[in-house]
Design a protein around this motif. Structure first.
Motif, PDB file in Angstrom:
ATOM      1  N   LEU A 158      43.449 -36.579  -2.987  1.00 14.44           N
ATOM      2  CA  LEU A 158      42.295 -37.687  -3.205  1.00 14.44           C
ATOM      3  C   LEU A 158      41.084 -37.157  -2.444  1.00 14.44           C
ATOM      4  O   LEU A 158      40.093 -37.128  -3.231  1.00 14.44           O
ATOM      5  N   GLY A 159      41.265 -36.597  -1.313  1.00 16.08           N
ATOM      6  CA  GLY A 159      40.097 -36.047  -0.756  1.00 16.08           C
ATOM      7  C   GLY A 159      39.355 -35.095  -1.466  1.00 16.08           C
ATOM      8  O   GLY A 159      38.048 -35.012  -1.646  1.00 16.08           O
ATOM      9  N   ALA A 160      40.057 -34.058  -1.908  1.00 16.16           N
ATOM     10  CA  ALA A 160      39.515 -33.092  -2.977  1.00 16.16           C
ATOM     11  C   ALA A 160      38.815 -33.562  -4.070  1.00 16.16           C
ATOM     12  O   ALA A 160      37.634 -33.190  -4.455  1.00 16.16           O
ATOM     13  N   PHE A 161      39.785 -34.689  -4.440  1.00 15.85           N
ATOM     14  CA  PHE A 161      38.957 -35.246  -5.779  1.00 15.85           C
ATOM     15  C   PHE A 161      37.504 -35.930  -5.492  1.00 15.85           C
ATOM     16  O   PHE A 161      36.694 -35.894  -6.208  1.00 15.85           O
ATOM     17  N   LEU A 162      37.767 -36.521  -4.410  1.00 14.73           N
ATOM     18  CA  LEU A 162      36.423 -37.516  -3.882  1.00 14.73           C
ATOM     19  C   LEU A 162      35.234 -36.571  -3.796  1.00 14.73           C
ATOM     20  O   LEU A 162      33.968 -36.854  -4.060  1.00 14.73           O
ATOM     21  N   GLU A 163      35.381 -35.417  -3.280  1.00 10.42           N
ATOM     22  CA  GLU A 163      34.608 -34.225  -2.817  1.00 10.42           C
ATOM     23  C   GLU A 163      33.847 -33.749  -4.261  1.00 10.42           C
ATOM     24  O   GLU A 163      32.771 -33.200  -4.268  1.00 10.42           O
ATOM     25  N   SER A 164      34.847 -33.739  -5.335  1.00 13.29           N
ATOM     26  CA  SER A 164      34.290 -33.002  -6.375  1.00 13.29           C
ATOM     27  C   SER A 164      33.500 -33.996  -7.418  1.00 13.29           C
ATOM     28  O   SER A 164      32.854 -33.485  -8.442  1.00 13.29           O
ATOM     29  N   ILE A 165      33.386 -35.276  -6.954  1.00 12.43           N
ATOM     30  CA  ILE A 165      32.674 -36.266  -7.827  1.00 12.43           C
ATOM     31  C   ILE A 165      31.118 -35.869  -7.521  1.00 12.43           C
ATOM     32  O   ILE A 165      30.797 -35.771  -6.310  1.00 12.43           O
ATOM     33  N   PRO A 166      30.230 -35.852  -8.293  1.00 13.02           N
ATOM     34  CA  PRO A 166      28.996 -35.634  -8.083  1.00 13.02           C
ATOM     35  C   PRO A 166      27.999 -36.945  -7.945  1.00 13.02           C
ATOM     36  O   PRO A 166      26.900 -36.934  -7.938  1.00 13.02           O
ATOM     37  N   GLN A 167      28.824 -38.049  -6.998  1.00 13.11           N
ATOM     38  CA  GLN A 167      28.128 -39.133  -6.750  1.00 13.11           C
ATOM     39  C   GLN A 167      28.805 -39.577  -5.517  1.00 13.11           C
ATOM     40  O   GLN A 167      29.674 -39.193  -4.990  1.00 13.11           O
ATOM     41  N   ALA A 168      28.073 -40.470  -4.720  1.00 13.98           N
ATOM     42  CA  ALA A 168      28.460 -40.806  -3.487  1.00 13.98           C
ATOM     43  C   ALA A 168      29.652 -41.890  -3.613  1.00 13.98           C
ATOM     44  O   ALA A 168      29.223 -42.807  -4.523  1.00 13.98           O
ATOM     45  N   LEU A 187      37.540 -44.791   2.905  1.00 16.52           N
ATOM     46  CA  LEU A 187      37.298 -43.528   2.477  1.00 16.52           C
ATOM     47  C   LEU A 187      35.647 -43.332   1.985  1.00 16.52           C
ATOM     48  O   LEU A 187      35.233 -44.481   1.526  1.00 16.52           O
ATOM     49  N   ALA A 188      35.247 -42.268   1.973  1.00 17.94           N
ATOM     50  CA  ALA A 188      34.029 -41.917   1.737  1.00 17.94           C
ATOM     51  C   ALA A 188      33.738 -40.521   1.580  1.00 17.94           C
ATOM     52  O   ALA A 188      34.341 -39.629   2.447  1.00 17.94           O
ATOM     53  N   ASN A 189      33.030 -40.120   0.590  1.00 23.86           N
ATOM     54  CA  ASN A 189      32.814 -38.671   0.302  1.00 23.86           C
ATOM     55  C   ASN A 189      31.635 -38.039   1.003  1.00 23.86           C
ATOM     56  O   ASN A 189      30.875 -39.017   1.597  1.00 23.86           O
ATOM     57  N   GLU A 190      31.501 -36.841   1.024  1.00 22.74           N
ATOM     58  CA  GLU A 190      30.247 -36.224   1.835  1.00 22.74           C
ATOM     59  C   GLU A 190      28.900 -36.747   1.319  1.00 22.74           C
ATOM     60  O   GLU A 190      28.193 -36.929   2.248  1.00 22.74           O
ATOM     61  N   GLY A 227      28.257 -39.837   2.975  1.00 22.13           N
ATOM     62  CA  GLY A 227      27.750 -39.697   4.394  1.00 22.13           C
ATOM     63  C   GLY A 227      26.106 -39.316   4.102  1.00 22.13           C
ATOM     64  O   GLY A 227      25.281 -39.495   4.976  1.00 22.13           O
ATOM     65  N   GLN A 228      25.687 -38.163   3.270  1.00 19.75           N
ATOM     66  CA  GLN A 228      24.367 -37.826   3.175  1.00 19.75           C
ATOM     67  C   GLN A 228      23.527 -38.879   2.952  1.00 19.75           C
ATOM     68  O   GLN A 228      22.539 -39.171   3.379  1.00 19.75           O
ATOM     69  N   LEU A 229      23.942 -39.811   1.919  1.00 19.33           N
ATOM     70  CA  LEU A 229      22.974 -40.943   1.441  1.00 19.33           C
ATOM     71  C   LEU A 229      22.705 -41.939   2.901  1.00 19.33           C
ATOM     72  O   LEU A 229      21.623 -42.390   2.612  1.00 19.33           O
ATOM     73  N   PHE A 230      23.577 -41.939   3.358  1.00 20.46           N
ATOM     74  CA  PHE A 230      23.575 -43.100   4.421  1.00 20.46           C
ATOM     75  C   PHE A 230      23.224 -42.545   5.914  1.00 20.46           C
ATOM     76  O   PHE A 230      23.256 -42.964   6.991  1.00 20.46           O
ATOM     77  N   ALA A 231      22.979 -41.139   5.952  1.00 26.53           N
ATOM     78  CA  ALA A 231      22.677 -40.347   7.032  1.00 26.53           C
ATOM     79  C   ALA A 231      23.639 -40.389   8.242  1.00 26.53           C
ATOM     80  O   ALA A 231      23.529 -40.721   9.023  1.00 26.53           O
ATOM     81  N   TYR A 232      25.115 -40.148   7.512  1.00 21.55           N
ATOM     82  CA  TYR A 232      25.989 -40.116   8.801  1.00 21.55           C
ATOM     83  C   TYR A 232      26.848 -38.913   8.494  1.00 21.55           C
ATOM     84  O   TYR A 232      26.795 -38.271   7.486  1.00 21.55           O
ATOM     85  N   SER A 233      27.464 -38.316   9.685  1.00 19.88           N
ATOM     86  CA  SER A 233      28.185 -37.375   9.640  1.00 19.88           C
ATOM     87  C   SER A 233      29.553 -37.545   8.900  1.00 19.88           C
ATOM     88  O   SER A 233      30.051 -38.818   8.870  1.00 19.88           O
ATOM     89  N   PRO A 234      30.026 -36.471   8.298  1.00 16.99           N
ATOM     90  CA  PRO A 234      31.528 -36.704   7.643  1.00 16.99           C
ATOM     91  C   PRO A 234      32.384 -37.320   8.446  1.00 16.99           C
ATOM     92  O   PRO A 234      32.519 -37.272   9.728  1.00 16.99           O
ATOM     93  N   GLY A 235      33.109 -38.410   7.831  1.00 23.69           N
ATOM     94  CA  GLY A 235      33.941 -39.055   8.650  1.00 23.69           C
ATOM     95  C   GLY A 235      33.664 -40.295   9.487  1.00 23.69           C
ATOM     96  O   GLY A 235      34.284 -41.190   9.769  1.00 23.69           O
ATOM     97  N   ASP A 236      32.256 -40.380   9.768  1.00 20.10           N
ATOM     98  CA  ASP A 236      31.552 -41.420  10.523  1.00 20.10           C
ATOM     99  C   ASP A 236      31.677 -42.868   9.663  1.00 20.10           C
ATOM    100  O   ASP A 236      31.426 -43.739  10.501  1.00 20.10           O
ATOM    101  N   ALA A 264      31.736 -51.476   8.733  1.00 19.07           N
ATOM    102  CA  ALA A 264      31.762 -52.536   7.585  1.00 19.07           C
ATOM    103  C   ALA A 264      30.799 -52.139   6.671  1.00 19.07           C
ATOM    104  O   ALA A 264      29.715 -51.880   6.870  1.00 19.07           O
ATOM    105  N   ALA A 265      31.371 -52.133   5.092  1.00 19.89           N
ATOM    106  CA  ALA A 265      30.420 -51.708   4.244  1.00 19.89           C
ATOM    107  C   ALA A 265      29.092 -52.386   4.121  1.00 19.89           C
ATOM    108  O   ALA A 265      28.036 -51.951   3.792  1.00 19.89           O
ATOM    109  N   GLU A 266      29.082 -53.624   4.537  1.00 23.44           N
ATOM    110  CA  GLU A 266      27.881 -54.473   4.512  1.00 23.44           C
ATOM    111  C   GLU A 266      26.936 -54.089   5.400  1.00 23.44           C
ATOM    112  O   GLU A 266      25.612 -54.222   5.172  1.00 23.44           O
TER     113      GLU A 266
END
Length: 72
Positions: A21-31, A43-46, A49-58, A63-65
């Motif tokens: 699942l992680g590999a699949f999420l990272e292969s998607i060209p969208q946040a 779950l969140a892909n890389e 993280g870049q879109l919201f200026a967070y490090s991977p896993g942070d 809360a999504a809101e």
């Protein structure tokens, strides 16, 4: 198979599924962000993280809101 052996087998299968699942999420060209019913990110892909200026896993556990209010 003993209960312990079965638990290990189940845990291994879960780990393999999670890796796929992680590999699949990272292969998607969208946040991509997945939140649970309580609104917390599980779950969140890389790219997310870049879109919201967070490090991977942070993003996990946040809360999504808070992401939406931060960028509106």
């Amino acid at each position: 198979m003993s209960a312990t052996g079965q638990e290990l087998s189940t845990a291994k299968a879960h780990a393999i599924s999670e890796a796929k699942l992680g590999a699949f999420l990272e292969s998607i060209p969208q946040a991509v962000i997945v939140a649970n019913s309580a609104g917390h990110i599980v779950l969140a892909n890389e790219l997310a993280g870049q879109l919201f200026a967070y490090s991977p896993g942070d993003l996990t556990g946040k809360a999504a809101e808070t992401l939406l209010s931060k960028h509106l």
